[in-house]
Structures are given as structure tokens and as C-alpha cells.
Design an enzyme around this catalytic site. Structure first.
Site, PDB file in Angstrom:
ATOM      1  N   HIS A  25       0.640  -1.142  -0.427  1.00 57.36           N
ATOM      2  CA  HIS A  25       0.125   0.171  -0.133  1.00 57.36           C
ATOM      3  C   HIS A  25       1.043   1.468  -0.305  1.00 57.36           C
ATOM      4  O   HIS A  25       0.247   2.526  -0.735  1.00 57.36           O
ATOM      5  CB  HIS A  25      -0.972   0.198   1.055  1.00 57.36           C
ATOM      6  CG  HIS A  25      -1.766  -0.849   1.177  1.00 57.36           C
ATOM      7  ND1 HIS A  25      -2.064  -2.388   1.359  1.00 57.36           N
ATOM      8  CD2 HIS A  25      -3.536  -0.488   0.297  1.00 57.36           C
ATOM      9  CE1 HIS A  25      -3.935  -2.589   0.600  1.00 57.36           C
ATOM     10  NE2 HIS A  25      -4.145  -1.586   0.311  1.00 57.36           N
ATOM     11  N   GLY A  26       1.735   1.629   0.684  1.00 61.66           N
ATOM     12  CA  GLY A  26       3.033   2.665   0.294  1.00 61.66           C
ATOM     13  C   GLY A  26       3.989   1.965   1.467  1.00 61.66           C
ATOM     14  O   GLY A  26       4.167   0.994   1.865  1.00 61.66           O
TER      15      GLY A  26
END
Length: 179
Positions: A25-26
Site C-alpha cells: 500500500h505504500g
């Protein structure tokens, strides 16, 4: 590996899967914390399952009962919300600050009453949805006997909820808008 390994390795595989999903996700420690919390929740749920069943059963929350399902939904919902603080926070310090304020009694949410009401309504609707899924055959039988008046009453309630959301000004970017 998957689940065709020893129990300890299986728990590690589950946890690592969630860590990797956080990184997916990051590239920020907040996403890693989000994944780690979800992985920890899953491993702890499996490890403590029999003990929780005994403890909660002794309190009248027997596995499979409506009260237990409601309890499980509320606990899961709040644990997931706690993890989502890390997902949405710009950095680790902000997440910890927000969580600290959640439990200090201050107005950590900073939301007007109408928005807090909508949040409470959403929680209630989620619990209701779970109850509906559980009792779907009985509900379908009742709906088969329903009248037009019942349909208009439900549509009216849905319209009021939609209007309250629109009027409150709640909004913002979709959570994945940057991806």
C-alpha cells in the site's frame, strides 16, 4: 510454505503476508504498522480462540449466538478502525498522537455532532447488516408478505439517511486516490 508447514511457521507466514500487504500500500512505516496490526490480530485470534470461547461462553456469549456475533462484529470493527489510523496518518508520530487522544477523553475526532451521528449510524447499520445476513431466510419470508406501505417506509428511511450525509458536508477524496 502456505499452511502445509509447522504451526509456528504458519503463524509467521500469516503475519508476513499482512506485513507485505502493508508495504504494497505504500513505502511508509505507517503502512507497515497497519499490516503488522492486522497480522497480529489474525495470529492472536487463532492462538486465543479456544480460551476466548471459554471465557466469553462463561459470560453468556456462546459461539454462534446472536449476542456473540454482535460482540465479535463490534470488537473486530474497532480493532480494524484502530489499525486504519496508521493507514491514513501522514506519519507515525501523527498516528500515535491521534491514538493517544482517542483514549484521553479529549475531542480527538474534531467532528461536529451531525458527523458523529452519521458515524454511529454507520456502525449500527453494519451491525444490522450482519444480523440480516444471519437471519436472511426469515427476512425473505417476511418480505414476501410485505406490502407497498412497508416498501415506502423503507425508502423514506433510506432517503433520510442519504440526505443527512449530503447535508452534513462529509466528503473528501477516495482513500485510494493517490495510488
Amino acid at each position: 510454505g502456505g499452511n502445509r508447514v509447522g504451526v509456528g511457521r504458519w503463524y509467521s507466514n500469516l503475519f508476513i503476508t499482512f506485513l507485505v500487504s502493508g508495504l504494497w500500500h505504500g513505502a511508509n512505516w505507517t503502512f507497515v504498522a497497519w499490516g503488522a496490526l492486522h497480522g497480529s490480530y489474525l495470529v492472536l485470534a487463532i492462538l486465543t480462540g479456544p480460551g476466548r470461547d471459554r471465557l466469553l461462553g462463561g459470560l453468556g456469549l456462546v459461539r454462534g449466538s446472536a449476542a456473540r456475533r454482535c460482540f465479535d462484529v463490534v470488537v473486530t470493527f474497532h480493532l480494524a478502525l484502530l489499525a486504519w489510523v496508521f493507514f491514513r496518518a501522514p506519519d507515525f508520530d501523527s498516528a500515535l498522537y491521534f491514538i493517544g487522544n482517542l483514549f484521553s477523553g479529549s475531542n480527538a475526532f474534531g467532528l461536529p455532532l451531525i458527523q458523529m451521528s452519521i458515524v454511529a449510524l454507520c456502525v449500527l447499520l453494519h451491525v444490522a447488516e450482519r444480523a440480516i445476513r444471519t437471519n436472511l431466510p426469515q427476512i425473505q419470508a417476511r418480505l414476501a408478505r410485505a406490502t407497498w406501505g412497508d416498501a415506502f417506509q423503507g425508502a423514506g428511511l433510506g432517503t433520510l439517511v442519504a440526505l443527512s450525509i449530503v447535508v452534513s458536508g462529509v466528503g473528501g477524496d477516495l482513500i485510494y486516490f493517490q495510488f
